[in-house]
Design a protein around this motif. Structure first.
Motif, PDB file in Angstrom:
ATOM      1  N   ARG A  32      89.666 -22.269  10.373  1.00 27.08           N
ATOM      2  CA  ARG A  32      88.417 -22.236  11.138  1.00 27.08           C
ATOM      3  C   ARG A  32      88.711 -22.189  12.627  1.00 27.08           C
ATOM      4  NH1 ARG A  32      85.005 -26.156  12.959  1.00 27.08           N
ATOM      5  NH2 ARG A  32      86.381 -27.751  12.160  1.00 27.08           N
ATOM      6  N   GLU A  33      88.163 -21.186  13.281  1.00 23.70           N
ATOM      7  CA  GLU A  33      88.409 -21.013  14.718  1.00 23.70           C
ATOM      8  C   GLU A  33      87.650 -22.054  15.542  1.00 23.70           C
ATOM      9  OE1 GLU A  33      87.505 -17.026  15.918  1.00 23.70           O
ATOM     10  OE2 GLU A  33      88.778 -16.138  14.356  1.00 23.70           O
ATOM     11  N   LYS A  34      88.350 -22.664  16.487  1.00 21.27           N
ATOM     12  CA  LYS A  34      87.693 -23.675  17.313  1.00 21.27           C
ATOM     13  C   LYS A  34      87.542 -23.246  18.760  1.00 21.27           C
ATOM     14  CE  LYS A  34      88.876 -28.056  16.445  1.00 21.27           C
ATOM     15  NZ  LYS A  34      89.779 -29.163  16.080  1.00 21.27           N
ATOM     16  N   ALA A  35      88.576 -22.613  19.304  1.00 22.27           N
ATOM     17  CA  ALA A  35      88.503 -22.224  20.715  1.00 22.27           C
ATOM     18  C   ALA A  35      89.497 -21.120  21.028  1.00 22.27           C
ATOM     19  CB  ALA A  35      88.798 -23.440  21.597  1.00 22.27           C
ATOM     20  N   VAL A  36      89.106 -20.260  21.934  1.00 21.43           N
ATOM     21  CA  VAL A  36      90.019 -19.239  22.439  1.00 21.43           C
ATOM     22  C   VAL A  36      90.758 -19.857  23.621  1.00 21.43           C
ATOM     23  CG1 VAL A  36      90.198 -16.981  23.563  1.00 21.43           C
ATOM     24  CG2 VAL A  36      88.514 -17.345  21.738  1.00 21.43           C
ATOM     25  N   VAL A  37      92.093 -19.852  23.576  1.00 19.12           N
ATOM     26  CA  VAL A  37      92.836 -20.428  24.694  1.00 19.12           C
ATOM     27  C   VAL A  37      93.485 -19.364  25.576  1.00 19.12           C
ATOM     28  CG1 VAL A  37      93.172 -22.714  23.705  1.00 19.12           C
ATOM     29  CG2 VAL A  37      94.833 -20.947  23.210  1.00 19.12           C
ATOM     30  N   MET A  38      93.618 -18.148  25.068  1.00 16.69           N
ATOM     31  CA  MET A  38      94.088 -17.038  25.906  1.00 16.69           C
ATOM     32  C   MET A  38      93.410 -15.748  25.453  1.00 16.69           C
ATOM     33  SD  MET A  38      98.156 -17.010  26.662  1.00 16.69           S
ATOM     34  CE  MET A  38      98.966 -18.563  26.757  1.00 16.69           C
ATOM     35  N   THR A  39      92.891 -15.031  26.431  1.00 12.59           N
ATOM     36  CA  THR A  39      92.342 -13.709  26.148  1.00 12.59           C
ATOM     37  C   THR A  39      93.474 -12.683  26.299  1.00 12.59           C
ATOM     38  OG1 THR A  39      91.851 -13.296  28.458  1.00 12.59           O
ATOM     39  CG2 THR A  39      90.127 -14.396  27.166  1.00 12.59           C
ATOM     40  N   ALA A  40      93.166 -11.430  26.003  1.00  8.74           N
ATOM     41  CA  ALA A  40      94.162 -10.361  26.173  1.00  8.74           C
ATOM     42  C   ALA A  40      94.632 -10.305  27.626  1.00  8.74           C
ATOM     43  CB  ALA A  40      93.568  -9.023  25.745  1.00  8.74           C
ATOM     44  N   GLU A  41      93.692 -10.441  28.566  1.00  9.57           N
ATOM     45  CA  GLU A  41      94.086 -10.412  29.991  1.00  9.57           C
ATOM     46  C   GLU A  41      94.963 -11.602  30.355  1.00  9.57           C
ATOM     47  OE1 GLU A  41      89.963 -10.037  31.184  1.00  9.57           O
ATOM     48  OE2 GLU A  41      90.309  -8.534  29.608  1.00  9.57           O
ATOM     49  N   ASP A  42      94.633 -12.765  29.834  1.00  7.18           N
ATOM     50  CA  ASP A  42      95.472 -13.952  30.077  1.00  7.18           C
ATOM     51  C   ASP A  42      96.889 -13.705  29.575  1.00  7.18           C
ATOM     52  OD1 ASP A  42      93.257 -15.380  31.051  1.00  7.18           O
ATOM     53  OD2 ASP A  42      92.797 -16.223  29.081  1.00  7.18           O
ATOM     54  N   MET A  43      97.000 -13.143  28.384  1.00  2.40           N
ATOM     55  CA  MET A  43      98.331 -12.904  27.806  1.00  2.40           C
ATOM     56  C   MET A  43      99.127 -11.925  28.655  1.00  2.40           C
ATOM     57  SD  MET A  43      97.939 -12.915  23.671  1.00  2.40           S
ATOM     58  CE  MET A  43      99.515 -12.140  23.333  1.00  2.40           C
ATOM     59  N   GLU A  44      98.452 -10.892  29.099  1.00  2.00           N
ATOM     60  CA  GLU A  44      99.088  -9.883  29.957  1.00  2.00           C
ATOM     61  C   GLU A  44      99.615 -10.523  31.240  1.00  2.00           C
ATOM     62  OE1 GLU A  44      98.581  -6.118  29.889  1.00  2.00           O
ATOM     63  OE2 GLU A  44      99.843  -6.088  31.690  1.00  2.00           O
ATOM     64  N   ARG A  45      98.751 -11.342  31.868  1.00  2.00           N
ATOM     65  CA  ARG A  45      99.119 -12.010  33.124  1.00  2.00           C
ATOM     66  C   ARG A  45     100.291 -12.962  32.917  1.00  2.00           C
ATOM     67  NH1 ARG A  45      93.985 -11.915  35.369  1.00  2.00           N
ATOM     68  NH2 ARG A  45      93.229 -13.339  33.784  1.00  2.00           N
ATOM     69  N   VAL A  46     100.209 -13.714  31.836  1.00  2.00           N
ATOM     70  CA  VAL A  46     101.240 -14.714  31.542  1.00  2.00           C
ATOM     71  C   VAL A  46     102.597 -14.040  31.286  1.00  2.00           C
ATOM     72  CG1 VAL A  46     101.943 -16.058  29.506  1.00  2.00           C
ATOM     73  CG2 VAL A  46      99.907 -16.721  30.807  1.00  2.00           C
ATOM     74  N   LEU A  47     102.592 -12.929  30.554  1.00  2.00           N
ATOM     75  CA  LEU A  47     103.862 -12.247  30.263  1.00  2.00           C
ATOM     76  C   LEU A  47     104.451 -11.652  31.540  1.00  2.00           C
ATOM     77  CD1 LEU A  47     102.972 -10.684  26.801  1.00  2.00           C
ATOM     78  CD2 LEU A  47     104.542 -12.586  27.250  1.00  2.00           C
ATOM     79  N   ARG A  48     103.585 -11.177  32.442  1.00  2.00           N
ATOM     80  CA  ARG A  48     104.068 -10.688  33.745  1.00  2.00           C
ATOM     81  C   ARG A  48     104.674 -11.822  34.561  1.00  2.00           C
ATOM     82  NH1 ARG A  48     103.398  -5.802  34.825  1.00  2.00           N
ATOM     83  NH2 ARG A  48     102.020  -4.698  33.409  1.00  2.00           N
ATOM     84  N   ARG A  49     104.002 -12.958  34.548  1.00  2.00           N
ATOM     85  CA  ARG A  49     104.530 -14.107  35.307  1.00  2.00           C
ATOM     86  C   ARG A  49     105.873 -14.543  34.733  1.00  2.00           C
ATOM     87  NH1 ARG A  49     104.284 -19.157  34.012  1.00  2.00           N
ATOM     88  NH2 ARG A  49     102.293 -19.137  32.889  1.00  2.00           N
ATOM     89  N   ILE A  50     105.954 -14.650  33.408  1.00  2.00           N
ATOM     90  CA  ILE A  50     107.226 -15.052  32.786  1.00  2.00           C
ATOM     91  C   ILE A  50     108.319 -14.047  33.146  1.00  2.00           C
ATOM     92  CG2 ILE A  50     108.417 -15.261  30.556  1.00  2.00           C
ATOM     93  CD1 ILE A  50     105.867 -16.638  29.483  1.00  2.00           C
ATOM     94  N   ALA A  51     108.006 -12.757  33.096  1.00  4.53           N
ATOM     95  CA  ALA A  51     108.998 -11.724  33.463  1.00  4.53           C
ATOM     96  C   ALA A  51     109.450 -11.941  34.905  1.00  4.53           C
ATOM     97  CB  ALA A  51     108.416 -10.329  33.266  1.00  4.53           C
TER      98      ALA A  51
END
Ligand code: 5GP
Ligand code: MG
Length: 177
Positions: free
Chosen positions: A1-20
């Motif tokens: 059962r889904e409770k909350a979205v913690v990262m959207t597609a844009e969040d994931m994109e931003r986060v992977l860029r930051r990690i890189a």
């Protein structure tokens, strides 16, 4: 059962860029780096990080994979432990800086198993850890060097990491088991 979205597609994109970018800052020149994805979704995250590094630095880093899953103990004498089924790494790891990439960090036992397997292959110069979501509940002293997001969870919850290559969308959710 889904409770909350913690990262959207844009969040994931931003986060992977930051990690890189953090990988670049930590490893100037990106020399002798190998990016290792942990099956299954870690492999897709690793390949996205490599793509960003290629686009922004013009450096094509070697990649590898580790296949690690829980070993179910049928006799229930021991609790389940992760075991390394296979490693696919294109070169000798000795002296190299290995960046392990996984989607979720929980007890730390998967990374411990990964480290043990890597040490059997040679003597890396350094091993670094990149994780998309740290959900807490660590049982070993293992922490990420590069972290997308800390998401405190109850043990009754799971973090669902969706990647478009497998799931048709990029999104991270908290779900009740
Ligand atoms: P650990 O070994 O640290 O307990 O668990 C980490 C490994 O199990 C990772 O490879 C990760 O993919 C998987 N894992 C543990 N908890 C979760 C979770 O809540 N969501 C997802 N997607 N994977 C998890
Ligand atoms: Mg996994």
């Amino acid at each position: 059962r889904e409770k909350a979205v913690v990262m959207t597609a844009e969040d994931m994109e931003r986060v992977l860029r930051r990690i890189a970018n953090e990988i670049i800052e930590r490893n100037r020149g990106l020399q002798d780096l190998i990016i290792l994805g942990i099956q299954r979704r870690g492999v897709y995250l690793a390949s996205r990080i490599r793509k960003i590094l290629l686009e922004s630095e013009g450096v094509k880093l070697p990649k590898g994979e580790l296949d690690i899953t829980l070993y179910r103990d049928d006799l229930a004498v021991l609790s389940d432990e992760p075991i390394v089924h296979s490693t696919s790494i294109p070169m000798d790891v000795s002296g190299k800086t290995l960046v392990l990439v996984d989607d979720v960090l929980f007890t730390g036992r998967t990374i411990r198993a990964a480290l043990e397997a890597l040490m059997d292959l040679g003597r890396p110069g350094a091993v670094q850890l990149a994780i998309l979501v740290d959900r807490g509940h660590r049982e070993l002293p293992i922490q990420p060097d590069f972290l997308g997001k800390t998401v405190p969870t109850a043990k009754s919850e799971v973090v669902e990491v969706r990647v478009k290559e497998l799931d048709g969308e990029d999104r991270v959710l908290i779900c009740e088991k």
